[in-house]
Enzyme design. Structure first.
Site, PDB file in Angstrom:
ATOM      1  N   GLU A  35       0.875  -1.168   0.000  1.00  0.00           N
ATOM      2  CA  GLU A  35       0.000   0.000   0.000  1.00  0.00           C
ATOM      3  C   GLU A  35       0.913   1.220   0.000  1.00  0.00           C
ATOM      4  O   GLU A  35       1.553   1.529   1.002  1.00  0.00           O
ATOM      5  CB  GLU A  35      -0.907   0.014   1.234  1.00  0.00           C
ATOM      6  CG  GLU A  35      -2.087  -0.908   1.120  1.00  0.00           C
ATOM      7  CD  GLU A  35      -3.121  -0.649   2.205  1.00  0.00           C
ATOM      8  OE1 GLU A  35      -2.864   0.156   3.132  1.00  0.00           O
ATOM      9  OE2 GLU A  35      -4.207  -1.248   2.130  1.00  0.00           O
ATOM     10  N   ASP A  47      -4.098   8.805  11.141  1.00  0.00           N
ATOM     11  CA  ASP A  47      -2.799   8.182  11.355  1.00  0.00           C
ATOM     12  C   ASP A  47      -2.189   8.587  12.690  1.00  0.00           C
ATOM     13  O   ASP A  47      -2.347   9.718  13.148  1.00  0.00           O
ATOM     14  CB  ASP A  47      -1.830   8.563  10.226  1.00  0.00           C
ATOM     15  CG  ASP A  47      -2.158   7.860   8.934  1.00  0.00           C
ATOM     16  OD1 ASP A  47      -2.540   6.676   8.996  1.00  0.00           O
ATOM     17  OD2 ASP A  47      -2.056   8.501   7.870  1.00  0.00           O
TER      18      ASP A  47
END
Length: 283
Positions: free
Chosen positions: A62, A73
């Site tokens: 990814e 994140d």
């Protein structure tokens, strides 16, 4: 004069078609995807690293076009994006040229490109950008923070370009939301193990997702991959025990890159050691 990306497209041979996403699940082995930011490490180093992943038969990278201030994140991934952005040279066009260059040399590993809508796509024509992404040789596309009003246009553009899409849902999303995400997945469905930032693990462990995975199977023939809080071989095996096709390792992979760079190590070989520590054992 043609752009760098156009030059790459015309001078490279056609890519060699790899195995499908997570093919070894049919052999009883849980698939593996690793997340990294393009530009961290720098793209020339990342090229060597990606070729190593192919040697080790990692199923999927990814690969994110780095963007700032991601709300989903954790600190490790945000630091990585900041490093990549500070170095420069890892915008969408740079990353597509990178994929076009390396993709013909891969025989197993697929590349799922992750782009942020606001930072990388929002100022572009969606259909044209999707065609460019497909032409680069990317095997799938995940658009982060895509406005809901544009979901249909995104799916239509991807279908017209022949580009499989990665869709996402949370384990605790409403049932109809999970079903819709599963039905729309054509590359794979990314099942986020729990609500929170990347790098944090679900309280009940990944094996507790079995019922959710079973429910999603009724809505998709695409692979189901589980991420968030996956950092060890044991976690990968627990994801497989839940019935998922693959595990996605993000923060732990990025942390391994960070540690190697800070220590002045050979990043590719240091990361090979990490990869071998998390790859599931053959059944």
């Amino acid at each position: 004069m043609p752009s760098r990306l156009e030059v790459t497209r015309t001078t490279n041979p056609a890519p060699t078609a790899p195995a499908p996403f997570f093919p070894r699940r049919t052999e009883g082995r849980t698939g593996l995807a690793l997340f990294l930011n393009a530009g961290d490490p720098p793209l020339p180093v990342l090229r060597d690293l990606l070729l190593m992943l192919d040697e080790e038969r990692v199923d999927c990278l990814e690969l994110a076009v780095p963007f700032p201030d991601s709300v989903t994140d954790g600190a490790v991934v945000r630091r990585s994006a900041s490093r990549a952005l500070a170095r420069g040279g890892a915008g969408l066009d740079d990353v597509l040229a990178f994929i076009a260059d390396v993709r013909p040399h891969l025989t197993h590993t697929r590349i799922a490109l992750l782009t942020d809508w606001r930072y990388s796509l929002g100022h572009r024509d969606l259909a044209a950008a999707t065609r460019d992404i497909a032409a680069s040789g990317a095997d799938g596309l995940l658009v982060h923070a895509l406005p809901p009003r544009l979901r249909t246009a995104h799916l239509e553009s991807a279908a017209e370009a022949g580009l499989p899409v990665v869709t996402t849902c949370y384990a605790r999303s409403a049932e109809e939301t999970r079903a819709e995400a599963a039905a729309r997945a054509s590359a794979y469905l990314y099942l986020v193990a729990h609500y929170g930032r990347s790098g944090t693990a679900p309280a009940d462990g990944h094996a507790a997702l079995a019922r959710t995975v079973t429910g999603l199977r009724a809505h998709t023939d695409s692979p189901i991959a589980v991420g968030f809080g996956v950092s060890t071989r044991q976690h990968v095996e627990a994801v497989g025990a839940a019935g998922a096709d693959a595990a996605i390792i993000g923060s732990a992979a990025v942390a391994a890159i960070e540690a190697a760079q800070e220590a002045g190590q050979d990043v590719t070989e240091a990361f090979r050691t990490f990869v071998r520590s998390v790859l599931p054992e053959s059944p």
